[in-house]
Design a protein around this motif. Structure first.
Motif, PDB file in Angstrom:
ATOM      1  N   HIS A 171      37.065 -47.484 -53.361  1.00 18.67           N
ATOM      2  CA  HIS A 171      38.446 -47.535 -53.830  1.00 18.67           C
ATOM      3  C   HIS A 171      38.585 -48.807 -54.651  1.00 18.67           C
ATOM      4  CE1 HIS A 171      39.552 -44.238 -51.159  1.00 18.67           C
ATOM      5  NE2 HIS A 171      38.785 -44.831 -50.258  1.00 18.67           N
ATOM      6  N   PRO A 172      38.757 -48.669 -55.969  1.00 18.87           N
ATOM      7  CA  PRO A 172      38.825 -49.854 -56.821  1.00 18.87           C
ATOM      8  C   PRO A 172      40.101 -50.648 -56.590  1.00 18.87           C
ATOM      9  CG  PRO A 172      39.108 -47.854 -58.126  1.00 18.87           C
ATOM     10  CD  PRO A 172      38.849 -47.428 -56.711  1.00 18.87           C
ATOM     11  N   PRO A 173      40.051 -51.927 -56.899  1.00 17.97           N
ATOM     12  CA  PRO A 173      41.256 -52.747 -56.740  1.00 17.97           C
ATOM     13  C   PRO A 173      42.297 -52.364 -57.778  1.00 17.97           C
ATOM     14  CG  PRO A 173      39.513 -54.023 -57.788  1.00 17.97           C
ATOM     15  CD  PRO A 173      38.922 -52.694 -57.424  1.00 17.97           C
ATOM     16  N   SER A 174      43.556 -52.536 -57.435  1.00 21.57           N
ATOM     17  CA  SER A 174      44.623 -52.236 -58.393  1.00 21.57           C
ATOM     18  C   SER A 174      45.025 -53.491 -59.152  1.00 21.57           C
ATOM     19  CB  SER A 174      45.843 -51.645 -57.681  1.00 21.57           C
ATOM     20  OG  SER A 174      46.341 -52.574 -56.738  1.00 21.57           O
ATOM     21  N   GLY A 175      44.513 -54.611 -58.749  1.00 22.77           N
ATOM     22  CA  GLY A 175      44.860 -55.869 -59.407  1.00 22.77           C
ATOM     23  C   GLY A 175      43.745 -56.867 -59.250  1.00 22.77           C
ATOM     24  N   HIS A 176      44.081 -57.994 -58.678  1.00 21.25           N
ATOM     25  CA  HIS A 176      43.124 -59.102 -58.576  1.00 21.25           C
ATOM     26  C   HIS A 176      42.319 -59.086 -57.262  1.00 21.25           C
ATOM     27  CE1 HIS A 176      46.687 -60.415 -56.411  1.00 21.25           C
ATOM     28  NE2 HIS A 176      45.902 -61.213 -55.737  1.00 21.25           N
ATOM     29  N   GLY A 177      42.644 -58.227 -56.334  1.00 24.17           N
ATOM     30  CA  GLY A 177      41.972 -58.220 -55.034  1.00 24.17           C
ATOM     31  C   GLY A 177      40.624 -57.525 -55.077  1.00 24.17           C
ATOM     32  N   PRO A 178      39.971 -57.466 -53.924  1.00 22.89           N
ATOM     33  CA  PRO A 178      38.663 -56.819 -53.861  1.00 22.89           C
ATOM     34  C   PRO A 178      38.774 -55.297 -53.792  1.00 22.89           C
ATOM     35  CG  PRO A 178      39.273 -57.572 -51.682  1.00 22.89           C
ATOM     36  CD  PRO A 178      40.359 -58.038 -52.633  1.00 22.89           C
ATOM     37  N   ALA A 179      37.688 -54.632 -54.114  1.00 23.48           N
ATOM     38  CA  ALA A 179      37.582 -53.197 -53.916  1.00 23.48           C
ATOM     39  C   ALA A 179      37.402 -52.949 -52.415  1.00 23.48           C
ATOM     40  CB  ALA A 179      36.380 -52.649 -54.687  1.00 23.48           C
ATOM     41  N   LEU A 180      37.540 -51.691 -52.023  1.00 22.06           N
ATOM     42  CA  LEU A 180      37.272 -51.274 -50.652  1.00 22.06           C
ATOM     43  C   LEU A 180      36.185 -50.208 -50.704  1.00 22.06           C
ATOM     44  CD1 LEU A 180      37.855 -50.969 -47.577  1.00 22.06           C
ATOM     45  CD2 LEU A 180      39.640 -49.321 -48.209  1.00 22.06           C
ATOM     46  N   VAL A 181      35.113 -50.421 -49.964  1.00 18.07           N
ATOM     47  CA  VAL A 181      34.083 -49.404 -49.808  1.00 18.07           C
ATOM     48  C   VAL A 181      34.218 -48.881 -48.383  1.00 18.07           C
ATOM     49  CG1 VAL A 181      31.618 -48.883 -49.831  1.00 18.07           C
ATOM     50  CG2 VAL A 181      32.564 -50.491 -51.495  1.00 18.07           C
ATOM     51  N   HIS A 182      34.533 -47.596 -48.261  1.00 10.21           N
ATOM     52  CA  HIS A 182      34.777 -46.958 -46.968  1.00 10.21           C
ATOM     53  C   HIS A 182      33.588 -46.058 -46.670  1.00 10.21           C
ATOM     54  CE1 HIS A 182      37.632 -44.076 -44.553  1.00 10.21           C
ATOM     55  NE2 HIS A 182      36.854 -44.764 -43.760  1.00 10.21           N
ATOM     56  N   VAL A 183      32.889 -46.352 -45.597  1.00  8.80           N
ATOM     57  CA  VAL A 183      31.659 -45.648 -45.243  1.00  8.80           C
ATOM     58  C   VAL A 183      31.849 -44.969 -43.895  1.00  8.80           C
ATOM     59  CG1 VAL A 183      29.186 -45.928 -44.774  1.00  8.80           C
ATOM     60  CG2 VAL A 183      30.311 -47.421 -46.436  1.00  8.80           C
ATOM     61  N   ASP A 184      31.304 -43.769 -43.766  1.00 12.49           N
ATOM     62  CA  ASP A 184      31.288 -43.085 -42.481  1.00 12.49           C
ATOM     63  C   ASP A 184      29.824 -42.859 -42.106  1.00 12.49           C
ATOM     64  OD1 ASP A 184      31.388 -41.333 -40.318  1.00 12.49           O
ATOM     65  OD2 ASP A 184      33.206 -40.372 -41.039  1.00 12.49           O
ATOM     66  N   ALA A 185      29.335 -43.617 -41.149  1.00  9.60           N
ATOM     67  CA  ALA A 185      27.929 -43.534 -40.745  1.00  9.60           C
ATOM     68  C   ALA A 185      27.685 -42.432 -39.718  1.00  9.60           C
ATOM     69  CB  ALA A 185      27.467 -44.891 -40.199  1.00  9.60           C
ATOM     70  N   TYR A 186      28.712 -41.671 -39.376  1.00  7.73           N
ATOM     71  CA  TYR A 186      28.593 -40.644 -38.331  1.00  7.73           C
ATOM     72  C   TYR A 186      27.512 -39.623 -38.654  1.00  7.73           C
ATOM     73  CZ  TYR A 186      29.978 -37.013 -34.994  1.00  7.73           C
ATOM     74  OH  TYR A 186      29.993 -36.092 -33.992  1.00  7.73           O
ATOM     75  N   ARG A 187      27.452 -39.181 -39.899  1.00  9.36           N
ATOM     76  CA  ARG A 187      26.507 -38.135 -40.272  1.00  9.36           C
ATOM     77  C   ARG A 187      25.122 -38.661 -40.620  1.00  9.36           C
ATOM     78  NH1 ARG A 187      28.611 -33.244 -41.029  1.00  9.36           N
ATOM     79  NH2 ARG A 187      27.068 -32.622 -42.570  1.00  9.36           N
ATOM     80  N   LEU A 188      24.981 -39.960 -40.749  1.00  9.25           N
ATOM     81  CA  LEU A 188      23.654 -40.499 -41.056  1.00  9.25           C
ATOM     82  C   LEU A 188      22.720 -40.199 -39.892  1.00  9.25           C
ATOM     83  CD1 LEU A 188      24.553 -43.935 -42.637  1.00  9.25           C
ATOM     84  CD2 LEU A 188      24.071 -41.780 -43.791  1.00  9.25           C
TER      85      LEU A 188
END
Length: 163
Positions: free
Chosen positions: A75-92
């Motif tokens: 999820h890219p930042p909308s301004g000056h903040g960081p992006a969010l990478v959302h991971v679901d390791a359940y299926r790994l």
């Protein structure tokens, strides 16, 4: 709200999904690029709801849904903040019933999440025990969500590893 490494964990009762999202939003205001968040708890405990709030707190764009089938969403930042990478390791490792933590960790390595840590907050559902090493230099924030019989969620928040 995030205690330093080695300090007593913070516990919060979250009676509704809205409370879980608000808790995530509050947490999002404290996190910065480079932070690793490990989310644990049974199915339906509120991990994705917490990440929805986290996204609001970080101010990222895009709707947040469980990344179960795609494994990771950015999820890219909308301004000056960081992006969010959302991971679901359940299926790994899910395709192999004999897969252990090392196998899951190898699949997680294939995602190159460590390259995201310098510019994003990385939130990993089901990441306890397999994704903690991504934060080896900085530690991680661990949130364990439990769901009581009355549907109230209880979040336990602690910092692991380095400060």
């Amino acid at each position: 709200m995030i205690p330093p490494a080695g300090a007593a964990p913070v516990r919060r009762e979250l009676p509704t999904v809205d409370d879980t999202e608000a808790f995530g939003e509050e947490l999002g205001h404290e996190l910065a690029a480079g932070d690793l968040l490990l989310l644990a708890g049974p199915l339906g405990a509120g991990k994705t709801a917490l990440v929805r709030g986290l996204a609001r707190g970080l101010g990222v764009t895009g709707a947040v849904a469980s990344p179960t089938f795609v494994i990771a969403r950015e999820h890219p930042p909308s301004g000056h903040g960081p992006a969010l990478v959302h991971v679901d390791a359940y299926r790994l490792g899910a395709a192999d019933p004999d897969a252990g933590a090392a196998d899951v960790a190898a699949e997680l390595d294939d995602l190159d999440l460590d390259t995201e840590l310098d510019r994003a907050v990385v939130a990993v559902e089901w990441g306890t025990g397999v994704a903690a090493r991504l934060g080896a230099g900085t530690g991680a924030v661990e949130v364990v969500l439990e769901r009581r019989d009355d549907e109230t969620r209880v979040a336990t928040l602690r910092r692991t590893g380095a400060p």
